[in-house]
Design a protein around this motif. Sequence first.
Motif, PDB file in Angstrom:
ATOM      1  N   SER A   1       0.814  -1.208   0.000  1.00  0.00           N
ATOM      2  CA  SER A   1       0.000   0.000   0.000  1.00  0.00           C
ATOM      3  C   SER A   1       0.844   1.253   0.000  1.00  0.00           C
ATOM      4  O   SER A   1       0.421   2.292  -0.455  1.00  0.00           O
TER       5      SER A   1
ATOM      6  N   LEU B   1      -7.156  -2.648   6.314  1.00  0.00           N
ATOM      7  CA  LEU B   1      -6.142  -2.544   5.248  1.00  0.00           C
ATOM      8  C   LEU B   1      -4.753  -2.950   5.711  1.00  0.00           C
ATOM      9  O   LEU B   1      -4.313  -2.549   6.787  1.00  0.00           O
ATOM     10  N   SER B   2      -4.052  -3.677   4.879  1.00  0.00           N
ATOM     11  CA  SER B   2      -2.655  -3.945   5.208  1.00  0.00           C
ATOM     12  C   SER B   2      -1.830  -2.688   4.948  1.00  0.00           C
ATOM     13  O   SER B   2      -2.137  -1.894   4.078  1.00  0.00           O
ATOM     14  N   THR B   3      -0.778  -2.506   5.706  1.00  0.00           N
ATOM     15  CA  THR B   3       0.028  -1.297   5.561  1.00  0.00           C
ATOM     16  C   THR B   3       1.497  -1.580   5.276  1.00  0.00           C
ATOM     17  O   THR B   3       2.277  -0.658   5.085  1.00  0.00           O
TER      18      THR B   3
ATOM     19  N   GLN C   1       5.129  -2.672   3.730  1.00  0.00           N
ATOM     20  CA  GLN C   1       5.753  -2.228   2.491  1.00  0.00           C
ATOM     21  C   GLN C   1       6.495  -3.357   1.784  1.00  0.00           C
ATOM     22  O   GLN C   1       6.430  -3.485   0.577  1.00  0.00           O
TER      23      GLN C   1
END
Lengths: 348, 348
Positions: free
Chosen positions: A70, A100-102, A104
């Motif tokens: 994201s 939501l996944s955050t 990286q």
Amino acid sequence: MAVTIKDVAKLANVAPSTVSRVIANSPRISEKTKVKVREAMEKLGYHPNFHARSLANKSTNTIGIVMPSSANKSFQNPFFPEVIRGISSKAYQENYGLYLSTGQTEEEIFQEVVHMVQGGRVDGIILLYSRVNDKIMPYLQQQKFPFVLIGRPYNEEIHSITYVNNDNYKAAKTVTEYLLLLGHRNIAFIGGELDFVVAVDHKKGYEQALKNAKIPIREEYIISHHELEQGGEDAIIQLMSSSVPPTALIGLDDIMTFGLLKMFSEMGIRVPDDISIVSFNNVLISELSSPPMTTVDINIFGLGFEAMKLLVEKIKEPTKEVKSVIIPHKLVKRQTCKALNRSEKKDE
Amino acid sequence: MAVTIKDVAKLANVAPSTVSRVIANSPRISEKTKVKVREAMEKLGYHPNFHARSLANKSTNTIGIVMPSSANKSFQNPFFPEVIRGISSKAYQENYGLYLSTGQTEEEIFQEVVHMVQGGRVDGIILLYSRVNDKIMPYLQQQKFPFVLIGRPYNEEIHSITYVNNDNYKAAKTVTEYLLLLGHRNIAFIGGELDFVVAVDHKKGYEQALKNAKIPIREEYIISHHELEQGGEDAIIQLMSSSVPPTALIGLDDIMTFGLLKMFSEMGIRVPDDISIVSFNNVLISELSSPPMTTVDINIFGLGFEAMKLLVEKIKEPTKEVKSVIIPHKLVKRQTCKALNRSEKKDE
DNA sequence: GTGAAAGCGCTAACAG
DNA sequence: CTGTTAGCGCTTTCAC
């Protein structure tokens, strides 16, 4: 301290369990008490505590959305907002919340998924991408955790996976055939990283169409998105300087095609007169390019909507085998393609 | 059933409370037991239950993101993905999860916010828009619930609101002055719905710049986004057919400007030769328009990142007054603007 | 340093 | 139809 079920019970002169039943709208409660309890709830401004409910219920009414990352540029691709819109729409109908996944990096995201699952944070997961050799899917399968994939599992054998996908192979094949039909014989292909399953399917479709037409596949006509990002215009300059320059080109997606159109315009190469272009996705701004682009509408919203629908089924009936869905695509003809044999004609 | 703290306690031969302390890494636990407990957790594959923690803690490490309406077209605007990217990035650093609103109408969204807050579902909220006469902000204030606004509160008096914003008034003023400097005197303005505070600020900046330059404001030069969407090209045709057609134009945002560029190109109106255009946001594809657009970079990612940062501060120290932040903007000159008095020169 | 026990707010048997 | 009670999994006093 917030108002709890006990406060309501006290005011309504009933037991907490009765209040709980009223919340669940149990048929075993008399209309009279229901009204009484509801009045008390109203008066106190009662709202059930989400975590207490989830804890007692072992269900959260929340689903996790896992994005490739994201926080990186890929989220700029309108595909993601649009697919989330689809998910969101169905989720609202079904009373599910979205988490939501955050993370990286791949590893961060994997850890997040583990936390979501093991921590009982979500009831199900939608994966927004399918990557070759991804760790997440096998993990979810092994945990027997409900999830739906947007895209297609890499490993065909894995039959137990529910997914929502386009027939990307066929889309690419059709698109190539369309160009062939317009008289093009030298068709270049700019594909995504072969890490992503969709890129693999596109490439196969492209190659198959050429094979069927008995046209040899030229290595120099196949460029990876990666090369483009790295070398800027170099890859395109090289492509257009081949001994036999392509007269048509298939672009990975609309966003990349925007970049392509710009490069061509700067180089004085006219689209579609000098080269025809067709791409995939049909995001909102695709019709705003100049010239407006011919592209395959893959119904991104539908992908999200359907994925959420299937996921809900899976959550509600964990035993039932939920079958995957193919969302139809459709070629949207605009103005980046032109028949080769009448290149003099102004209007197509 | 998932493995719980008790299972770990049993295996490690300690009390559940000790395990809990190890999770919290309490200094009052000996290194030796910590190691022992951690080994047990490892062996059993223990993961704390999120809801149980939240319930006992009264904190969720989750923040709610409220969008104007995730399920409508506005989400197609790259502003939202990008601002979420910013939020996401900081959220990951701070170990916060992201919960998304899914409602479509204003009322639905309001109800969702109430549930998030009263249900203890999130620790704080980020509002992705500020609308005139919005119910959500007053509600959040009255509940003394931590939130940060991206944008600016409509009501100046409301001093207690923490927000992250650009100086949109100044940005619009500067942009207008820039066009003035290039010799333009007839500058049109396409604004957003005045419902949104940013649109109000833009308009004020535009008008002030004209006022300062002693140029009368012409009503027919001011078009609302709404009119455009409704009437398609009509509004633009009308604009360009004024007794004195504008030689420059300020566009609401990059996406709309894409549409504008297309219309002009279709009408044979050349940009920037016949009309200069400047817009706001500088989303990723802005440089891919033809010609590449001159626009104000408002650092969307930064807006999100900073908002999350402030929200964490607020959550951690609810008493402290957290001051708002203005994110600097920057005019990015590309190729849609041209000086009026040397319209013959090819290169600017 | 560690354990025992109460409680976060809600649900779901089990009674009656 | 409704109340009593136990418990979801974790944290946190309060003891020792």
